[in-house]
Motif scaffolding. Structure first.
Motif, PDB file in Angstrom:
ATOM      1  N   HIS A   8       0.854  -1.186   0.000  1.00 39.90           N
ATOM      2  CA  HIS A   8       0.000   0.000   0.000  1.00 39.90           C
ATOM      3  C   HIS A   8       0.896   1.243   0.000  1.00 39.90           C
ATOM      4  CE1 HIS A   8      -3.146   2.885   0.850  1.00 39.90           C
ATOM      5  NE2 HIS A   8      -2.524   3.257   1.959  1.00 39.90           N
ATOM      6  N   ALA A   9       0.821   2.022  -1.085  1.00 47.36           N
ATOM      7  CA  ALA A   9       1.586   3.270  -1.192  1.00 47.36           C
ATOM      8  C   ALA A   9       0.626   4.440  -1.040  1.00 47.36           C
ATOM      9  CB  ALA A   9       2.307   3.349  -2.530  1.00 47.36           C
ATOM     10  N   SER A  10       0.933   5.339  -0.116  1.00 53.24           N
ATOM     11  CA  SER A  10       0.065   6.480   0.156  1.00 53.24           C
ATOM     12  C   SER A  10       0.846   7.781   0.029  1.00 53.24           C
ATOM     13  CB  SER A  10      -0.541   6.352   1.562  1.00 53.24           C
ATOM     14  OG  SER A  10      -1.328   7.478   1.880  1.00 53.24           O
ATOM     15  N   ARG A  11       0.580   8.536  -1.034  1.00 52.46           N
ATOM     16  CA  ARG A  11       1.172   9.851  -1.288  1.00 52.46           C
ATOM     17  C   ARG A  11       2.695   9.838  -1.086  1.00 52.46           C
ATOM     18  NH1 ARG A  11      -2.035  13.585  -2.556  1.00 52.46           N
ATOM     19  NH2 ARG A  11      -0.496  15.223  -2.133  1.00 52.46           N
ATOM     20  N   LEU A  71      10.765   1.350  -6.627  1.00 54.96           N
ATOM     21  CA  LEU A  71      11.034  -0.007  -6.168  1.00 54.96           C
ATOM     22  C   LEU A  71      11.952  -0.015  -4.949  1.00 54.96           C
ATOM     23  CD1 LEU A  71      11.411  -2.163  -9.405  1.00 54.96           C
ATOM     24  CD2 LEU A  71       9.372  -1.528  -8.136  1.00 54.96           C
ATOM     25  N   GLN A  72      12.943   0.869  -4.938  1.00 53.69           N
ATOM     26  CA  GLN A  72      13.845   0.936  -3.785  1.00 53.69           C
ATOM     27  C   GLN A  72      13.110   1.356  -2.521  1.00 53.69           C
ATOM     28  OE1 GLN A  72      17.728   2.893  -4.484  1.00 53.69           O
ATOM     29  NE2 GLN A  72      17.255   2.739  -6.671  1.00 53.69           N
ATOM     30  N   ILE A  73      12.164   2.273  -2.644  1.00 53.63           N
ATOM     31  CA  ILE A  73      11.368   2.689  -1.480  1.00 53.63           C
ATOM     32  C   ILE A  73      10.509   1.532  -0.990  1.00 53.63           C
ATOM     33  CG2 ILE A  73       9.468   4.178  -0.756  1.00 53.63           C
ATOM     34  CD1 ILE A  73      10.659   6.378  -2.494  1.00 53.63           C
ATOM     35  N   CYS A  75      11.140  -1.619  -1.279  1.00 54.35           N
ATOM     36  CA  CYS A  75      12.014  -2.628  -0.664  1.00 54.35           C
ATOM     37  C   CYS A  75      12.655  -2.150   0.626  1.00 54.35           C
ATOM     38  CB  CYS A  75      13.105  -3.043  -1.651  1.00 54.35           C
ATOM     39  SG  CYS A  75      12.477  -3.907  -3.094  1.00 54.35           S
ATOM     40  N   GLY A  76      12.561  -0.854   0.931  1.00 53.29           N
ATOM     41  CA  GLY A  76      13.112  -0.329   2.170  1.00 53.29           C
ATOM     42  C   GLY A  76      14.563   0.070   2.088  1.00 53.29           C
ATOM     43  N   THR A  77      15.170   0.065   0.896  1.00 60.45           N
ATOM     44  CA  THR A  77      16.562   0.503   0.757  1.00 60.45           C
ATOM     45  C   THR A  77      16.666   2.010   0.566  1.00 60.45           C
ATOM     46  OG1 THR A  77      16.519   0.115  -1.640  1.00 60.45           O
ATOM     47  CG2 THR A  77      17.234  -1.713  -0.244  1.00 60.45           C
ATOM     48  N   LEU A  78      15.523   2.678   0.452  1.00 57.88           N
ATOM     49  CA  LEU A  78      15.493   4.132   0.296  1.00 57.88           C
ATOM     50  C   LEU A  78      14.299   4.666   1.066  1.00 57.88           C
ATOM     51  CD1 LEU A  78      17.079   6.333  -1.353  1.00 57.88           C
ATOM     52  CD2 LEU A  78      15.338   6.076  -3.128  1.00 57.88           C
ATOM     53  N   GLU A  79      14.500   5.764   1.780  1.00 56.86           N
ATOM     54  CA  GLU A  79      13.418   6.363   2.559  1.00 56.86           C
ATOM     55  C   GLU A  79      12.684   7.395   1.715  1.00 56.86           C
ATOM     56  OE1 GLU A  79      12.130   6.004   5.673  1.00 56.86           O
ATOM     57  OE2 GLU A  79      13.357   4.189   5.883  1.00 56.86           O
ATOM     58  N   GLY A  83       5.058  10.778   2.727  1.00 57.52           N
ATOM     59  CA  GLY A  83       4.189   9.641   2.464  1.00 57.52           C
ATOM     60  C   GLY A  83       4.710   8.370   3.115  1.00 57.52           C
ATOM     61  N   ARG A  84       4.031   7.262   2.827  1.00 54.19           N
ATOM     62  CA  ARG A  84       4.437   6.003   3.449  1.00 54.19           C
ATOM     63  C   ARG A  84       4.123   4.828   2.516  1.00 54.19           C
ATOM     64  NH1 ARG A  84      -0.752   6.628   5.421  1.00 54.19           N
ATOM     65  NH2 ARG A  84      -1.950   4.695   5.695  1.00 54.19           N
ATOM     66  N   VAL A  85       4.887   3.766   2.698  1.00 60.17           N
ATOM     67  CA  VAL A  85       4.651   2.506   2.006  1.00 60.17           C
ATOM     68  C   VAL A  85       4.516   1.420   3.052  1.00 60.17           C
ATOM     69  CG1 VAL A  85       5.613   0.759   0.475  1.00 60.17           C
ATOM     70  CG2 VAL A  85       5.867   3.172  -0.102  1.00 60.17           C
ATOM     71  N   GLU A  86       3.424   0.671   3.002  1.00 60.09           N
ATOM     72  CA  GLU A  86       3.216  -0.451   3.904  1.00 60.09           C
ATOM     73  C   GLU A  86       3.270  -1.746   3.101  1.00 60.09           C
ATOM     74  OE1 GLU A  86      -0.005   0.219   6.968  1.00 60.09           O
ATOM     75  OE2 GLU A  86      -0.498   1.794   5.524  1.00 60.09           O
TER      76      GLU A  86
END
Length: 454
Positions: A8-11, A71-73, A75-79, A83-86
């Motif tokens: 889930h990607a939010s803004r 994709l990096q965001i 996968c958590g390798t980039l902040e 917004g947020r990615v769950e």
């Protein structure tokens, strides 16, 4: 996060600050009032979407559109900047070539290191080792340092690790483009198996054919914005048409797409297709799976010496006169040849043929026919001939060739083989077999009478 959603990607936004020099960065950080001495680059602008469990989603877009950053965001390798990615589940990722591998470690050592990072115990890695090594198929190199590997071997090992740990989410960033065709087929078969087990797959590819054949949905990115979400055939067709348009048409169409996507009320699968009533330059009714795949180039192309006349160019056109090389079954097309004449030639005959991967000629045409009057040309003539075909080819990869000769001569004055490719993609109709459709209707079932007579 709602049940059934894997990502889930939010803004989500990502902004980079570029400084002219380290001194500018220092001055900005210590000065009162914080004078701005940097330029902001917006790699991702606010974007939102959902990826569902067990779903395969492709991402298309020009270079620099933000695909790899996204994709990096995930996968958590980039902040993200905002917004947020769950995510729900363990992520396996193939990002940049060789990422996650220590070049000084052997293949075996890198397998253990990657497995540990992904949360597997040594015992769990041992249980999967045979599958990983068998899939990678790089032989004794697995005990050599990764720095001695070719790029193809690195991809083989990296994909094998990620695919054999049974991830709940698998993210791939163009890594499969490095592998050979046989290994790519092996990878996509494995992706299909993972999907059947419920793995969510998100991958970037410049191959429209791969997106259409393997994805449930596709996302088109441009300049950090989500411009389109929907069926993969519509998305790739739209992207290819816009990509082959002028910059003015591209920019205008993308603005319209963005406005319409913002206004649209997306359904539970984030699908959006244009309304038939809207007034726009964007094609409203896009033929399923009709597009030009830039990666579909024949490696078997041959050109023979010319003698006074030459085939300059060959293009496959759809019913809208757009250049394509990927079509669904039953879709008619035209093969358009461009010729140039270097000397006077009389009574010239032109041919066009379509062959399969084994070199067998499936069909073709000759111009002019045997009963037609002769065709003559002068030095300096440039002309075109269009050969029209009905949509009789069944799914598969085909190649186009052509030749030129005079009626009085048996040898060609110019000839090309496999100058361009044509892919007929899979369809829902599984009632036909072979290479071409010669049927005139559906089979008819008739029950015999009680006495068994015909």
């Amino acid at each position: 996060m709602r049940e059934g959603i894997a990502i889930h990607a939010s803004r989500v936004e990502k902004t980079y600050r570029l400084y002219g020099s380290p001194v500018d960065r220092l001055i900005e950080s210590i000065s009162i009032g914080r004078p701005i001495r940097h330029e902001e680059i917006h790699a991702l602008k606010p974007l939102s979407f959902n990826i569902f469990k067990g779903e395969t989603v492709g991402i298309v877009g020009r270079n620099g559109s933000g695909k790899s950053t996204l994709l990096q965001i995930i996968c958590g390798t980039l902040e993200p900047s905002n917004g947020r990615v769950e995510v729900s589940g363990r992520i396996g990722a193939l990002l940049e070539l060789g990422s996650g591998f220590n070049p000084e470690f052997t293949g075996i050592e890198n397998i253990y290191m990657n497995g540990s990072i992904l949360g597997l115990s040594t015992r769990e890695i041992d249980a999967r080792m045979d599958d990983i090594l068998g899939f990678a198929d790089i032989g004794g190199f697995v005990r050599q340092p990764v720095r001695t590997y070719s790029s193809g071997m690195v991809v083989r090992l990296a994909f094998s690790v990620q695919a054999c740990i049974d991830p709940e989410i698998l993210v791939i960033d163009e890594a499969l483009a490095v592998g050979d065709e046989i290994f790519q087929k092996k990878c996509f078969n494995r992706l299909r198996e993972l999907k059947e087990k419920g793995t969510s797959i998100l991958f970037v590819s410049h191959s429209a054919t791969s997106i259409v054949q393997h994805c449930d949905r596709a996302i088109m990115l441009d300049q950090g914005n989500v411009r389109w979400i929907g069926r993969p055939d519509v998305t790739t067709t739209l992207y290819q048409r816009l990509n082959n348009s002028s910059e003015r048409i591209w920019s205008k169409s993308l603005i319209q797409l963005g406005q319409r996507l913002t206004k649209a009320k997306l359904n539970s699968r984030d699908q959006y297709s244009p309304s038939d009533q809207e007034d726009t330059d964007i094609p409203e009714r896009i033929d399923n799976s009709v597009f030009f795949d830039q990666d579909l180039r024949p490696e078997s192309y041959q050109q023979y010496p010319d003698n006074g006349i030459k085939i300059e160019k060959v293009a496959i056109k759809d019913s809208d006169n757009l250049t394509v090389n990927t079509l669904p079954p039953k879709k008619g097309f035209t093969i358009r040849f461009k010729y140039s004449c270097q000397k006077e030639l009389n009574d010239v005959v032109f041919s066009c043929h379509i062959s399969n991967q084994s070199g067998v000629r499936i069909c073709g045409q000759i111009y002019p026919g045997t009963a037609s009057k002769q065709v003559n040309f002068r030095k300096g003539d440039i002309f075109y001939i269009s050969f029209k075909f009905e949509g009789g080819l069944l799914p598969g990869l085909y190649f186009v060739g052509g030749g030129i000769r005079t009626r009085k001569a048996t040898d060609f004055v110019h000839r090309v083989l496999d100058i361009t490719s044509l892919r007929i993609i899979n369809s829902q109709d599984t009632s036909l077999i072979g290479l071409c459709n010669m049927s005139s209707g559906s089979p008819l079932l008739e029950m015999a009478g009680g006495d068994g007579k015909e």
